[in-house]
Design an enzyme around this catalytic site. Structure first.
Site, PDB file in Angstrom:
ATOM      1  N   LYS A 101       8.424  47.248  13.099  1.00 25.11           N
ATOM      2  CA  LYS A 101       8.028  45.945  12.550  1.00 25.11           C
ATOM      3  C   LYS A 101       8.271  44.833  13.565  1.00 25.11           C
ATOM      4  CE  LYS A 101      10.924  43.335  10.023  1.00 25.11           C
ATOM      5  NZ  LYS A 101      11.015  41.907  10.303  1.00 25.11           N
ATOM      6  N   ASN A 102       9.488  44.778  14.098  1.00 30.07           N
ATOM      7  CA  ASN A 102       9.840  43.641  14.945  1.00 30.07           C
ATOM      8  C   ASN A 102       9.005  43.579  16.218  1.00 30.07           C
ATOM      9  OD1 ASN A 102      11.667  42.779  13.102  1.00 30.07           O
ATOM     10  ND2 ASN A 102      13.499  43.362  14.274  1.00 30.07           N
ATOM     11  N   ARG A 130      10.251  34.673  10.245  1.00 30.53           N
ATOM     12  CA  ARG A 130      10.529  33.993  11.486  1.00 30.53           C
ATOM     13  C   ARG A 130       9.544  34.356  12.613  1.00 30.53           C
ATOM     14  NH1 ARG A 130      14.957  31.348  13.753  1.00 30.53           N
ATOM     15  NH2 ARG A 130      15.434  32.012  15.861  1.00 30.53           N
ATOM     16  N   CYS A 153      14.752  35.735   6.895  1.00 31.41           N
ATOM     17  CA  CYS A 153      15.924  36.116   6.110  1.00 31.41           C
ATOM     18  C   CYS A 153      17.022  35.070   6.255  1.00 31.41           C
ATOM     19  CB  CYS A 153      16.467  37.458   6.597  1.00 31.41           C
ATOM     20  SG  CYS A 153      15.519  38.863   6.037  1.00 31.41           S
ATOM     21  N   ARG A 164      19.885  30.276  12.386  1.00 32.28           N
ATOM     22  CA  ARG A 164      18.677  30.704  13.101  1.00 32.28           C
ATOM     23  C   ARG A 164      17.835  29.548  13.650  1.00 32.28           C
ATOM     24  NH1 ARG A 164      15.984  35.825  10.279  1.00 32.28           N
ATOM     25  NH2 ARG A 164      15.923  36.592  12.397  1.00 32.28           N
ATOM     26  N   PRO A 165      18.400  28.767  14.556  1.00 28.92           N
ATOM     27  CA  PRO A 165      17.610  27.697  15.175  1.00 28.92           C
ATOM     28  C   PRO A 165      16.558  28.260  16.145  1.00 28.92           C
ATOM     29  CG  PRO A 165      19.785  27.818  16.187  1.00 28.92           C
ATOM     30  CD  PRO A 165      19.767  28.840  15.090  1.00 28.92           C
ATOM     31  N   VAL A 166      15.680  27.387  16.663  1.00 28.76           N
ATOM     32  CA  VAL A 166      14.666  27.834  17.634  1.00 28.76           C
ATOM     33  C   VAL A 166      14.793  27.061  18.948  1.00 28.76           C
ATOM     34  CG1 VAL A 166      12.954  28.722  16.007  1.00 28.76           C
ATOM     35  CG2 VAL A 166      12.945  26.288  16.597  1.00 28.76           C
ATOM     36  N   ASP A 167      15.966  26.461  19.176  1.00 25.01           N
ATOM     37  CA  ASP A 167      16.153  25.657  20.384  1.00 25.01           C
ATOM     38  C   ASP A 167      15.858  26.436  21.667  1.00 25.01           C
ATOM     39  OD1 ASP A 167      18.422  27.099  19.511  1.00 25.01           O
ATOM     40  OD2 ASP A 167      19.714  26.002  20.898  1.00 25.01           O
ATOM     41  N   LEU A 168      16.224  27.715  21.706  1.00 28.20           N
ATOM     42  CA  LEU A 168      16.020  28.489  22.937  1.00 28.20           C
ATOM     43  C   LEU A 168      14.532  28.761  23.165  1.00 28.20           C
ATOM     44  CD1 LEU A 168      18.988  31.021  22.555  1.00 28.20           C
ATOM     45  CD2 LEU A 168      18.948  28.790  23.680  1.00 28.20           C
ATOM     46  N   ASP A 207      20.828  44.734  12.864  1.00 32.04           N
ATOM     47  CA  ASP A 207      19.906  45.150  11.812  1.00 32.04           C
ATOM     48  C   ASP A 207      20.288  46.486  11.171  1.00 32.04           C
ATOM     49  OD1 ASP A 207      18.459  42.871  12.094  1.00 32.04           O
ATOM     50  OD2 ASP A 207      16.695  43.791  12.998  1.00 32.04           O
ATOM     51  N   ILE A 244      26.350  38.542  15.719  1.00 29.75           N
ATOM     52  CA  ILE A 244      25.041  37.940  16.030  1.00 29.75           C
ATOM     53  C   ILE A 244      24.666  36.866  15.011  1.00 29.75           C
ATOM     54  CG2 ILE A 244      22.591  38.411  16.484  1.00 29.75           C
ATOM     55  CD1 ILE A 244      24.382  39.915  18.425  1.00 29.75           C
ATOM     56  N   ARG A 275       8.975  44.018   2.843  1.00 25.30           N
ATOM     57  CA  ARG A 275       8.702  43.299   4.088  1.00 25.30           C
ATOM     58  C   ARG A 275       8.849  44.227   5.293  1.00 25.30           C
ATOM     59  NH1 ARG A 275      12.301  38.595   5.318  1.00 25.30           N
ATOM     60  NH2 ARG A 275      11.149  39.017   7.218  1.00 25.30           N
TER      61      ARG A 275
HETATM   62  C1  UD1 Z   1      15.223  39.444  16.069  1.00 25.49           C
HETATM   63  C2  UD1 Z   1      14.803  40.370  14.966  1.00 25.49           C
HETATM   64  C3  UD1 Z   1      15.917  40.532  13.943  1.00 25.49           C
HETATM   65  C4  UD1 Z   1      17.210  40.924  14.627  1.00 25.49           C
HETATM   66  C5  UD1 Z   1      17.531  39.984  15.782  1.00 25.49           C
HETATM   67  C6  UD1 Z   1      18.739  40.410  16.602  1.00 25.49           C
HETATM   68  C7  UD1 Z   1      12.411  39.997  14.786  1.00 25.49           C
HETATM   69  C8  UD1 Z   1      11.290  39.568  13.914  1.00 25.49           C
HETATM   70  N1  UD1 Z   1      13.637  39.863  14.290  1.00 25.49           N
HETATM   71  O1  UD1 Z   1      15.456  38.182  15.436  1.00 25.49           O
HETATM   72  O2  UD1 Z   1      15.522  41.527  13.012  1.00 25.49           O
HETATM   73  O3  UD1 Z   1      18.257  40.847  13.669  1.00 25.49           O
HETATM   74  O4  UD1 Z   1      16.406  39.921  16.674  1.00 25.49           O
HETATM   75  O5  UD1 Z   1      18.588  41.704  17.056  1.00 25.49           O
HETATM   76  O6  UD1 Z   1      12.207  40.522  15.864  1.00 25.49           O
HETATM   77  N2  UD1 Z   1      19.473  31.740  18.337  1.00 25.49           N
HETATM   78  C9  UD1 Z   1      19.668  30.413  18.663  1.00 25.49           C
HETATM   79  N3  UD1 Z   1      18.597  29.698  19.119  1.00 25.49           N
HETATM   80  C10 UD1 Z   1      17.356  30.236  19.257  1.00 25.49           C
HETATM   81  C11 UD1 Z   1      17.161  31.607  18.938  1.00 25.49           C
HETATM   82  C12 UD1 Z   1      18.250  32.338  18.474  1.00 25.49           C
HETATM   83  O7  UD1 Z   1      20.773  29.898  18.536  1.00 25.49           O
HETATM   84  O8  UD1 Z   1      16.427  29.516  19.671  1.00 25.49           O
HETATM   85  C13 UD1 Z   1      20.622  32.549  17.815  1.00 25.49           C
HETATM   86  C14 UD1 Z   1      20.361  33.009  16.387  1.00 25.49           C
HETATM   87  O9  UD1 Z   1      20.682  32.028  15.441  1.00 25.49           O
HETATM   88  C15 UD1 Z   1      21.259  34.235  16.297  1.00 25.49           C
HETATM   89  C16 UD1 Z   1      21.191  34.815  17.705  1.00 25.49           C
HETATM   90  O10 UD1 Z   1      20.724  33.754  18.546  1.00 25.49           O
HETATM   91  O11 UD1 Z   1      22.576  33.867  15.996  1.00 25.49           O
HETATM   92  C17 UD1 Z   1      20.297  36.017  17.842  1.00 25.49           C
HETATM   93  O12 UD1 Z   1      18.985  35.690  17.467  1.00 25.49           O
HETATM   94  P1  UD1 Z   1      17.696  36.341  18.125  1.00 25.49           P
HETATM   95  O13 UD1 Z   1      18.097  37.421  19.088  1.00 25.49           O
HETATM   96  O14 UD1 Z   1      16.811  35.264  18.593  1.00 25.49           O
HETATM   97  O15 UD1 Z   1      17.061  37.038  16.859  1.00 25.49           O
HETATM   98  P2  UD1 Z   1      15.584  36.869  16.317  1.00 25.49           P
HETATM   99  O16 UD1 Z   1      14.621  36.940  17.446  1.00 25.49           O
HETATM  100  O17 UD1 Z   1      15.547  35.731  15.384  1.00 25.49           O
END
Ligand code: UD1
Length: 421
Positions: free
Chosen positions: A22-23, A93, A117, A122-126, A308, A330, A400
């Protein structure tokens, strides 16, 4: 609303087919926006999330067609819209990853901040920093991200991620593939889904090197071509069924599972007393009789123990001899399954990012509530191992991310059915 009813106690025996990841699939679908030529994804999982991503892509002008078997055909001949509204992005997401491809191809995009979820902030700053490193101008207001590329389009750049985020690494790769010149991602995530996306982008004409390591180099192109790509097997689905087999004391081959993608889990399961070995076209998991032993785990970015699979591993540990300490590093709110598992008789106490699981000899069936995707399936695992009937409510979470869950489990002996009354 659908419910899943399980009569626990049956050992799982036979073969369980593993679907495409899925991911990975969701990001590969977003990659179809990068080219005006047709893209075919084989080994696509049929899931609520992939259908939902398909709806979003269709709104953006992509023709989306399910082919025979597990094939999905996508064709973004032209982009009809560069706007992804809240209603189409809030549920999950991964939809946010259309921002980079739209921006790279059309020079601008407006995409709602994502949902997904509720396992943490779960911010998107990065993600946004990565796009800025390629020259994008970004504004965030009223729940939307507005992004603009420079006049000549995105330009290759150096992206240094403070945390090896999976989504941000993928987003950077997607945008960099259509940016002018070379991009380098430092501290990149190393998950197998990253390597899968790299293989697809390379086949589309943008060479990607180093995927699977912490430095990724992408040679951006002004135009990409169509591709047929086979989605990598789902290592989280694999982990889930492996833990279900172990919890029921069964013996199964997980067909199409990749041994190399779950080494941290295999180590923990072997330490717990489960037999796990590479098998013909998959992985064999078995546990015959002996009681499980408690094992401590800590979630980490790949190749560490996957967050996961944390909930599912906790379900197994509820039945182990001894005390297991489970640390989640995480996501900050990922123990919602613990109180539900307790309803089945598990002994779990949560202290911040640590859960202490004291093994009990047996679980007993009870009604429980699914709270998020991976948490829900941990309740299914516990229900399969418990005595008596377990009813899992709110199963839309499961739909999902798990394809034909009841069919795959009942195919190897589980007493599990769905009711929609
Ligand atoms: C992806 C997977 C999810 C899995 C996760 C970690 C998908 C659809 N989802 O989620 O199933 O649990 O990887 O293996 O592929 N973070 C920030 N800023 C950002 C992005 C992330 O602070 O811009 C933080 C998140 O809040 C979290 C950590 O980084 O604490 C890891 O997140 P990330 O690796 O980005 O996971 P996802 O891509 O959201």
């Amino acid at each position: 609303m659908d419910r899943i009813i399980i009569q626990g106690g049956a050992r799982l025996e036979g073969r369980i087919p593993i679907s495409g990841a899925k991911n990975s699939a969701l990001k590969l679908m977003a990659a179809a926006l990068l080219t005006d030529e047709p893209v075919t994804l084989a080994n696509m999982p049929r899931l609520a999330d992939s259908r939902f991503m398909g709806h979003l892509l269709a709104e953006l002008g992509v023709s989306v067609e399910e082919g025979d078997g597990a094939e999905l055909r996508l064709h973004a001949a032209t982009i009809a819209a560069t706007y992804a509204p809240y209603d189409l992005v809030r549920k999950m997401r991964a939809t946010f990853n259309v921002l980079g491809p739209l921006l790279a191809r059309e020079g601008h995009a407006r995409v709602s901040l994502p949902g997904g979820c509720a396992i943490g902030a779960r911010p998107v700053d990065l993600h946004l920093k990565a796009l800025e490193a390629l020259g994008a101008q970004i504004e965030v207001s009223e729940g939307y991200v507005d992004a603009k590329a420079p006049a000549g389009g995105l330009v290759g750049g150096e992206i240094d991620l403070p945390f090896a985020s999976v989504g941000a690494t993928e987003h950077a790769m997607l945008a960099a593939a259509l940016a002018r010149g070379e991009s380098v991602i430092e501290n990149a995530a190393c998950e197998p889904e990253i390597a899968d996306l790299a293989a697809m982008l390379t086949a589309m004409g943008a060479p990607v090197e180093g995927a699977g390591s912490s430095t990724i180099r992408i040679q951006g192109q002004s135009r990409l071509k169509g591709v047929r790509h086979h989605v990598v097997g789902d290592r989280i689905e694999t982990a889930t069924y492996a833990l279900a087999v172990a919890a029921t004391g069964g013996d199964c081959i997980l067909d199409g599972a990749q041994w190399a993608h779950n080494k941290a889990l295999w180590r923990a399961m072997i330490d717990a007393g489960v037999t796990v070995e590479p098998a013909d076209q998959g992985v064999r998991v078995a546990r015959n009789g002996a009681r499980l032993q408690a094992v401590d785990i800590e979630t980490q970015p790949y190749p560490g123990f996957p967050t996961d699979a944390q909930a599912q591993f906790m379900a197994l540990m509820t039945l182990a001899e001894g005390t297991s300490v489970i640390r989640e590093t995480i996501f900050e709110n990922r123990f919602m399954h613990a109180p539900e598992l307790t309803r089945l008789g598990a002994d779990i106490s949560v202290h911040g990012s640590e859960a202490v699981v004291r093994g009990v000899p047996r679980l007993r069936g009870a009604p429980v509530m699914a709270t998020d995707l991976r948490a829900s399936v941990s309740l299914v695992i516990a229900g399969l191992a418990a005595e008596g009937e377990t009813v899992v409510n709110r199963v839309y979470h499961l739909d999902r991310g798990f394809e034909r869950l009841e069919a795959k489990l009942s195919g190897c002996g589980a007493h599990i059915e769905r009711r929609s009354d």
